[in-house]
Write an enzyme that holds these catalytic residues in place. Structure first.
Site, PDB file in Angstrom:
ATOM      1  N   ASP A 147     -41.769  19.825  62.222  1.00 45.68           N
ATOM      2  CA  ASP A 147     -41.321  19.534  63.590  1.00 45.68           C
ATOM      3  C   ASP A 147     -42.534  19.362  64.494  1.00 45.68           C
ATOM      4  OD1 ASP A 147     -38.820  20.198  62.641  1.00 45.68           O
ATOM      5  OD2 ASP A 147     -38.859  22.212  63.526  1.00 45.68           O
TER       6      ASP A 147
HETATM    7  N1  URA Z   1     -38.321  24.556  59.271  1.00 50.39           N
HETATM    8  C1  URA Z   1     -38.239  24.237  60.571  1.00 50.39           C
HETATM    9  O1  URA Z   1     -37.357  24.690  61.281  1.00 50.39           O
HETATM   10  N2  URA Z   1     -39.184  23.396  61.081  1.00 50.39           N
HETATM   11  C2  URA Z   1     -40.195  22.907  60.363  1.00 50.39           C
HETATM   12  O2  URA Z   1     -41.034  22.159  60.893  1.00 50.39           O
HETATM   13  C3  URA Z   1     -40.259  23.252  59.001  1.00 50.39           C
HETATM   14  C4  URA Z   1     -39.311  24.083  58.478  1.00 50.39           C
END
Ligand code: URA
Length: 246
Positions: A113
């Protein structure tokens, strides 16, 4: 031993982003391309594309960029997006500009993310990418999680149960591991890569993730000497730590 693929010099350099075939021709005409210390005169000279080419070929007095078949690890900073086309800063902007013109193009191996930091792999090798993200390869991913509220105590059992259902999904999560570091910090290891998975796992147990950092994939830990925003090309040994040879 298999023979290395050969490519015309102009095709090789164009694929590595040095310019159009015409621009590469101009580089060659200017005597800017050397192999083993000798100037290459003809843009159609066939070149064996071997791993050691950057040590043997120079363009404008600089080592050639790494040939295709590249896997690199990047320490993704907060606030950059794993996308080729979204607005705002992109992970591709952390690479040398020429690398963004490569063909085959570099892609992220899965995604983090925008507000997740840490270990992100990138490659131009589609087969390798799919092997790493394939559920059959079972490559684990470890995240350091900082939480808004103290852990309740039952999260490890819930995560490892293999029965946790996330909102709007019809299949439970595979078992995941939780290691408590402090009342509001933990390491979580998962083998899947569902959308916002770690954040949604904690939402499912009534908590909220305030910081998320991936520090390991398979047996590869993000090295301390790669600062946020920096990257390193991976060698065979590091690749084998992520994906043991078959
Ligand atoms: N889980 C999440 O919530 N975000 C990420 O970037 C990776 C795993």
């Amino acid at each position: 031993m298999s023979k290395a693929a050969t490519l015309r010099l102009d095709r090789l350099l164009a694929n590595l982003g040095y310019g159009s075939r015409r621009e590469v021709q101009q580089l060659v005409d200017a005597g800017a391309v050397t192999l083993d210390g000798a100037i290459i005169e003809e843009p159609d000279q066939r070149i064996a594309v071997t791993r050691d080419l950057p040590e043997r070929m120079q363009v404008d007095d600089e080592p050639l960029d790494p040939p295709p078949g590249l896997l690199l690890m990047l320490n993704k900073p907060l606030g950059v997006t794993c996308s080729h086309k979204e607005a705002g800063p992109l992970v591709y902007g952390l690479l040398p500009p020429r690398w963004r013109r490569r063909d085959p193009a570099l892609s992220t191996v899965g995604r983090l993310d925008k507000e997740t930091s840490g270990l992100l792999l990138m490659t131009d090798d589609g087969t390798l990418l799919h092997r790493i993200i394939s559920p059959r390869s079972n490559v684990s991913k470890r995240y350091r999680v900082t939480l808004d509220r103290p852990l309740r105590g039952d999260e490890a059992a819930i995560f490892s149960s293999g029965t946790l259902m996330l909102d709007n999904e019809d299949k439970p999560l595979l078992p995941a591991e939780l290691e408590v570091l402090s009342p509001t910090e933990a390491l979580v290891t998962i083998t899947e890569g569902r959308y916002h998975q770690v954040r949604r796992m904690f939402a499912a147990v009534g908590n909220h993730v305030v910081a998320l950092h991936r520090d390991r994939m398979g047996g590869l830990t993000l090295p301390d000497d790669i600062a946020p925003g920096e990257y390193r090309i991976m060698g065979e040994a590091e690749i084998a730590q992520v994906l043991p040879p078959r």
